[in-house]
Design an enzyme around this catalytic site. Structure first.
Site, PDB file in Angstrom:
ATOM      1  N   GLY A  13       5.914   1.395 -11.718  1.00 24.71           N
ATOM      2  CA  GLY A  13       5.100   0.623 -11.393  1.00 24.71           C
ATOM      3  C   GLY A  13       3.612   0.689 -11.639  1.00 24.71           C
ATOM      4  O   GLY A  13       3.287   0.782 -12.827  1.00 24.71           O
ATOM      5  N   ILE A  85       4.357   5.071   0.101  1.00 27.79           N
ATOM      6  CA  ILE A  85       5.649   4.513   0.348  1.00 27.79           C
ATOM      7  C   ILE A  85       5.764   3.631   1.682  1.00 27.79           C
ATOM      8  O   ILE A  85       4.627   3.601   2.234  1.00 27.79           O
ATOM      9  CB  ILE A  85       6.731   5.705   1.133  1.00 27.79           C
ATOM     10  CG1 ILE A  85       6.285   6.606   2.157  1.00 27.79           C
ATOM     11  CG2 ILE A  85       7.059   6.610  -0.211  1.00 27.79           C
ATOM     12  CD1 ILE A  85       7.167   7.266   2.955  1.00 27.79           C
ATOM     13  N   TYR A 147       2.033   1.745   7.552  1.00 27.76           N
ATOM     14  CA  TYR A 147       1.553   1.532   6.312  1.00 27.76           C
ATOM     15  C   TYR A 147       0.233   1.047   6.361  1.00 27.76           C
ATOM     16  O   TYR A 147      -1.019   1.565   5.764  1.00 27.76           O
ATOM     17  CB  TYR A 147       2.279   0.560   5.497  1.00 27.76           C
ATOM     18  CG  TYR A 147       2.093   0.284   4.117  1.00 27.76           C
ATOM     19  CD1 TYR A 147       2.377   0.993   3.009  1.00 27.76           C
ATOM     20  CD2 TYR A 147       1.140  -0.982   3.707  1.00 27.76           C
ATOM     21  CE1 TYR A 147       1.972   0.879   1.965  1.00 27.76           C
ATOM     22  CE2 TYR A 147       0.869  -0.989   2.400  1.00 27.76           C
ATOM     23  CZ  TYR A 147       1.193  -0.224   1.508  1.00 27.76           C
ATOM     24  OH  TYR A 147       0.923  -0.394   0.207  1.00 27.76           O
ATOM     25  N   PRO A 177      -5.126  -3.273  -4.088  1.00 32.68           N
ATOM     26  CA  PRO A 177      -4.352  -4.560  -4.591  1.00 32.68           C
ATOM     27  C   PRO A 177      -3.806  -5.422  -3.922  1.00 32.68           C
ATOM     28  O   PRO A 177      -3.394  -4.954  -2.495  1.00 32.68           O
ATOM     29  CB  PRO A 177      -3.051  -3.579  -5.465  1.00 32.68           C
ATOM     30  CG  PRO A 177      -3.663  -2.294  -5.639  1.00 32.68           C
ATOM     31  CD  PRO A 177      -4.376  -2.025  -4.140  1.00 32.68           C
ATOM     32  N   GLY A 178      -3.504  -6.642  -4.104  1.00 29.78           N
ATOM     33  CA  GLY A 178      -2.822  -7.648  -3.419  1.00 29.78           C
ATOM     34  C   GLY A 178      -1.248  -7.536  -3.985  1.00 29.78           C
ATOM     35  O   GLY A 178      -1.042  -6.726  -4.209  1.00 29.78           O
TER      36      GLY A 178
END
Length: 241
Positions: A13, A85, A147, A177-178
């Protein structure tokens, strides 16, 4: 002499894109991963980038792992805290285990990694720490109390540590980041993507992992020496802070 960059969660990723970009920019690059041996093996075969396996949530594992990286690749000049995560659940159903797993990796892991390279960076009077947070650490998200808290904590950590590193030639920045076009996003149904997610993004598309990697490469460079304690929102205009 080439500088050494260490990217956590660097075999897939966004992390993989960052590791590849830094290598293309001339860094000696090492990448960590937490569990997917096959992906790490394939990544090294493709890129030639050395990979090292440990949990960023374990302080002693980070200490031992970083010592191994520095012995084999070189002293860490650039640390990219990318490993993260999710364990999503509405708060009334969230378990203590789900909370601690996410905090231990996404926030404590940033401390563990940064703390174990900090002394060397101070001695050499140079360092770059870039942490990958999230838009959800800025605005919150349903079913992501764990998160969002961890990613918001990364932003606060960055602002505090930047003040300590400034006089030692160490910059500390964070990228939020979006929605990024990664393997995880490919699991979202097309209807949800087109009718729910994309309409929230003014540029009308997902971001690409390479776009986040370019942000990291800039912050790691000498050109960014006057930028520290900053939050870069790379989200296509979805949330403007």
């Amino acid at each position: 002499m080439a500088r050494t960059a260490l990217v956590t969660g660097g075999t897939r990723g966004i992390g993989a894109a960052i590791a590849k970009k830094l290598k293309a920019e001339g860094y000696n690059v090492a990448a960590t991963y937490g569990g997917n041996d096959e992906a790490a093996k394939a990544f090294t075969a493709e890129t030639g980038i050395a990979t090292f396996k440990w949990s960023v949530g374990d302080y002693e594992a980070c200490k031992e792992g970083i010592a191994k990286v520095e012995a084999e690749v070189g002293p860490v000049d650039v640390l990219v805290n990318n490993a993260g995560i999710t364990r999503d659940a509405p708060f009334h159903r969230m378990t203590p285990e789900q909370w601690h797993e996410v905090i231990d990796t996404n926030l404590t892991g940033v401390f563990n990694m940064s703390h174990n390279v900090w002394g060397g960076m101070r001695e050499r009077k140079f360092g770059r720490i870039v942490t990958i947070s999230s838009i959800n650490g800025q605005k919150g998200q349903f079913a992501q109390a764990n998160y969002a808290a961890s990613k918001a904590g990364d932003i606060g950590f960055t602002k505090a540590l930047a003040q300590e590193g400034a006089r030692a030639g160490i910059t500390v920045n964070v990228i939020c980041p979006g929605y990024i076009n990664t393997e995880m996003m490919s699991t979202i149904p097309e209807k949800v993507m087109n009718e729910v997610i994309l309409p929230q993004i003014p540029v009308g598309r997902l971001g690409e992992a390479d776009e986040i990697a370019r942000c990291v490469a800039f912050l790691a460079s000498d050109d960014a020496a006057f930028i520290t304690g900053s939050t870069i929102s790379a989200n296509g205009g979805q949330y403007m802070a």
